[in-house]
Scaffold this active site. Structure first.
Site, mmCIF file in Angstrom:
data_model
loop_
_atom_site.group_PDB
_atom_site.id
_atom_site.type_symbol
_atom_site.label_atom_id
_atom_site.label_comp_id
_atom_site.label_asym_id
_atom_site.label_seq_id
_atom_site.Cartn_x
_atom_site.Cartn_y
_atom_site.Cartn_z
ATOM 1 N N SER A 131 26.722 -22.230 -14.419
ATOM 2 C CA SER A 131 26.518 -20.866 -13.928
ATOM 3 C C SER A 131 27.476 -20.540 -12.792
ATOM 4 C CB SER A 131 25.087 -20.683 -13.423
ATOM 5 O OG SER A 131 24.935 -19.362 -12.939
ATOM 6 N N HIS A 188 17.236 -19.979 -16.087
ATOM 7 C CA HIS A 188 18.041 -19.398 -15.000
ATOM 8 C C HIS A 188 18.484 -17.989 -15.379
ATOM 9 C CE1 HIS A 188 22.031 -18.273 -13.514
ATOM 10 N NE2 HIS A 188 21.745 -18.895 -12.382
ATOM 11 N N GLU A 192 17.656 -14.368 -13.840
ATOM 12 C CA GLU A 192 18.785 -13.488 -13.488
ATOM 13 C C GLU A 192 18.519 -12.059 -13.999
ATOM 14 O OE1 GLU A 192 22.777 -15.071 -14.562
ATOM 15 O OE2 GLU A 192 23.069 -13.205 -15.673
HETATM 16 C C1 6PG Z 1 25.894 -17.313 -15.282
HETATM 17 C C2 6PG Z 1 25.575 -16.137 -16.163
HETATM 18 C C3 6PG Z 1 26.321 -16.167 -17.440
HETATM 19 C C4 6PG Z 1 25.987 -15.027 -18.387
HETATM 20 C C5 6PG Z 1 26.341 -13.683 -17.888
HETATM 21 C C6 6PG Z 1 26.194 -12.565 -18.905
HETATM 22 O O1 6PG Z 1 24.939 -18.004 -14.953
HETATM 23 O O2 6PG Z 1 27.057 -17.523 -14.943
HETATM 24 O O3 6PG Z 1 24.215 -16.182 -16.498
HETATM 25 O O4 6PG Z 1 26.043 -17.386 -18.071
HETATM 26 O O5 6PG Z 1 26.702 -15.222 -19.557
HETATM 27 O O6 6PG Z 1 25.595 -13.381 -16.768
HETATM 28 O O7 6PG Z 1 24.934 -12.513 -19.451
HETATM 29 P P1 6PG Z 1 24.456 -11.204 -20.246
HETATM 30 O O8 6PG Z 1 25.628 -10.705 -21.009
HETATM 31 O O9 6PG Z 1 23.378 -11.683 -21.166
HETATM 32 O O10 6PG Z 1 23.997 -10.258 -19.217
#
Ligand code: 6PG
Length: 488
Positions: A131, A188, A192
């Site tokens: 992440s 996670h 988010e």
């Molecule tokens: C992270 C994010 C990442 C995720 C984007 C987009 O932890 O770096 O969670 O993994 O791909 O945030 O997610 P969505 O396109 O589903 O909003």
């Protein structure tokens, strides 16, 4: 003959893969790099080759041959079929004891399947949640690797070298076997979604309810970022709201279409929670809110049909026009945001607790909270408190029972209730604020109307019910004399 000299390799050099390779090279690793189209590899070496030791490979054979044993390769290609294909190709070229790491956002059940297949071939497979986006991959992500203890011995120090650091501690820990890492990364992402949605609901209340301009709202978020709500998401919210569109001179927020996208990890979190029968209402509502926003036909039909309801500004005029009332309502929103966020985390941690039971992992909740303190998208000051709540093997059942969070929610709740009430009267949608409050009230209710549902189920389907005064299952003969029989 290619000389084996790289202690780690990265396959797939798009934005995330390239950033991770550079981070690895900058931290003293010798990094083998391979991309299906060699031009990307050349660009990486040309632009960043001086940042560390890279070993560019033109073919996958060359790539594998350039790795020292146990060969360790991180796959950063598209999720789904391309990942499966690459795992197979690598496994064909590798030897027992070698380690294949999938650092994409894979579905944890795919990771369990892949791990099993690769283990049968004598190799290690590690599903690793990463992440922090592109910046995180380059400057220090938070990482959630699964897989065997043996693979962690090789991989652990490498990942620790590149992870974000908080108080000197790297934001990475061995999460558990097979799909555990990707499961935790999925949750996670669910959190988010909920976190982003409660921030968006707060913005909406200030914008449409209190009639504030984006710049003024940005300042509120900046202020909030100095206190309990200190987090990456609150910080970037202020940045987005400060931004002006160069082409029109309008606030950037006003030129962006109001349809939220999603790649599916939030949906997986909710689907998995449904299977586990764990209510993750905040995350669920956040996913559905994105779905509603992205239903243009339905929304334009609603506009055409002129679905009637209150006008937010008119209903909230008393708050908007009186500076003192406005200030105090903004504080109410802050408290509602804080309480709803605590509920979302409590629900996410419950999902991990239940997932650990069902899938046979020993998840260390305190350690998970600690590695989320830095590098990842949901990094926030209050994760220290979550890690304290789970410290020394404590299992509070729900974070809401932990003394710190219990008190925080108790303190916030008058504000939280005012916000939900005022928003509802004004016609401003607050799906996560409201559902989180209902969850809290559901949890603390000594008697729920579930008793009525049991009565209904027994009447139409003879599904039986329990009694408060004796053990066993009972059925009432509803269509006959309404006498009660005890089931065997
Ligand atoms: C992270 C994010 C990442 C995720 C984007 C987009 O932890 O770096 O969670 O993994 O791909 O945030 O997610 P969505 O396109 O589903 O909003």
């Amino acid at each position: 003959m290619t000389q084996a000299q790289a202690n780690i390799g990265v396959v797939g050099l798009a934005a995330m893969g390239a950033s991770l390779s550079r981070n690895l090279a900058r931290h003293g690793n010798t990094v083998a790099v391979y991309n299906r189209h060699y031009s990307r590899t050349e660009t990486l070496i040309h632009d960043h080759g001086q940042e560390g030791r890279f070993v560019p490979a033109k073919t996958l054979q060359e790539f594998v041959a350039s790795l020292t044993k146990p060969r360790t390769a991180i796959i950063m290609v598209k999720a789904g079929d391309p990942t499966d294909q690459m795992i197979d190709d690598l496994a064909d070229l590798m030897e027992p004891g070698d380690i294949i790491v999938d650092a994409g956002n894979a579905y944890f059940k795919d990771t369990i399947r892949r791990e099993k297949a690769i283990r049968a071939r004598g190799l290690h497979f590690v599903g690793c949640g990463v992440s922090g986006g592109e910046q995180g991959a380059l400057l220090g992500p938070s990482m959630m690797p699964g897989g065997t203890d043996e693979s962690w011995k090789t991989l652990g120090p490498i990942l620790e070298s590149i992870a974000a650091k908080v108080d000197g501690e790297p934001c990475v820990t061995h999460i558990g076997t097979d799909g555990a890492g990707h499961f935790v990364k999925m949750v996670h992402n669910g959190i988010e979604y909920a976190d982003m949605q409660v921030i968006a609901e707060s913005y909406d209340l200030m914008r449409r309810g209190l009639g504030m301009e984006p710049e003024a709202i940005a300042q509120v978020f900046e202020e909030w970022n100095q206190g309990d709500l200190n987090s990456y998401l609150v910080q970037i919210t202020a940045e987005v709201l400060h931004h002006t569109d160069a082409a029109t001179g309008k606030p950037f927020i006003d030129i962006v279409t109001d349809q939220a996208g999603m790649k599916g990890t939030g949906t997986w979190t909710v689907q998995t929670a449904l299977d586990l029968a764990v209510p993750v209402t905040g995350i669920g509502e956040a996913v559905f809110a994105r779905g509603l926003s992205s239903s243009p036909e339905l929304r334009s039909q609603a506009a055409q049909e002129d679905l009637k309801g209150p006008q937010p500004k008119a209903v909230m005029a008393d708050l908007a026009t009186d500076p003192e009332a406005r200030k105090s309502f903004i504080e109410d929103i802050r408290q509602a945001l804080y309480a709803s966020k605590i509920v979302a985390y409590a629900q996410g941690f419950n999902e991990m607790q239940e997932g650990a039971q069902v899938y046979g992992w020993k998840l260390d909740m305190g350690a998970i909270a600690r590695i989320w303190r830095g590098g990842c998208i949901i990094r926030a000051k209050f994760l220290n408190r979550i890690s304290d709540a789970y410290a020394a093997g404590r299992e509070p059942g729900s974070l809401l029972f932990d003394p710190f969070f219990k008190q925080a929610v108790e303190q916030a709740q008058d504000s939280w209730r005012r916000v939900v009430a005022r928003a509802t009267q004004a016609g401003i949608p607050i799906p996560v604020f409201a559902s989180s409050l209902s969850y809290y009230d559901g949890l603390r209710s000594d008697r729920l109307p579930a008793a009525l549902i049991q009565g209904q189920r027994d009447l139409f389907g003879a599904h039986t019910y329990g009694r408060v005064d004796q053990p066993g299952a009972f059925h009432t003969l509803w269509a006959e004399d309404k006498s009660e029989i005890k089931q065997d």
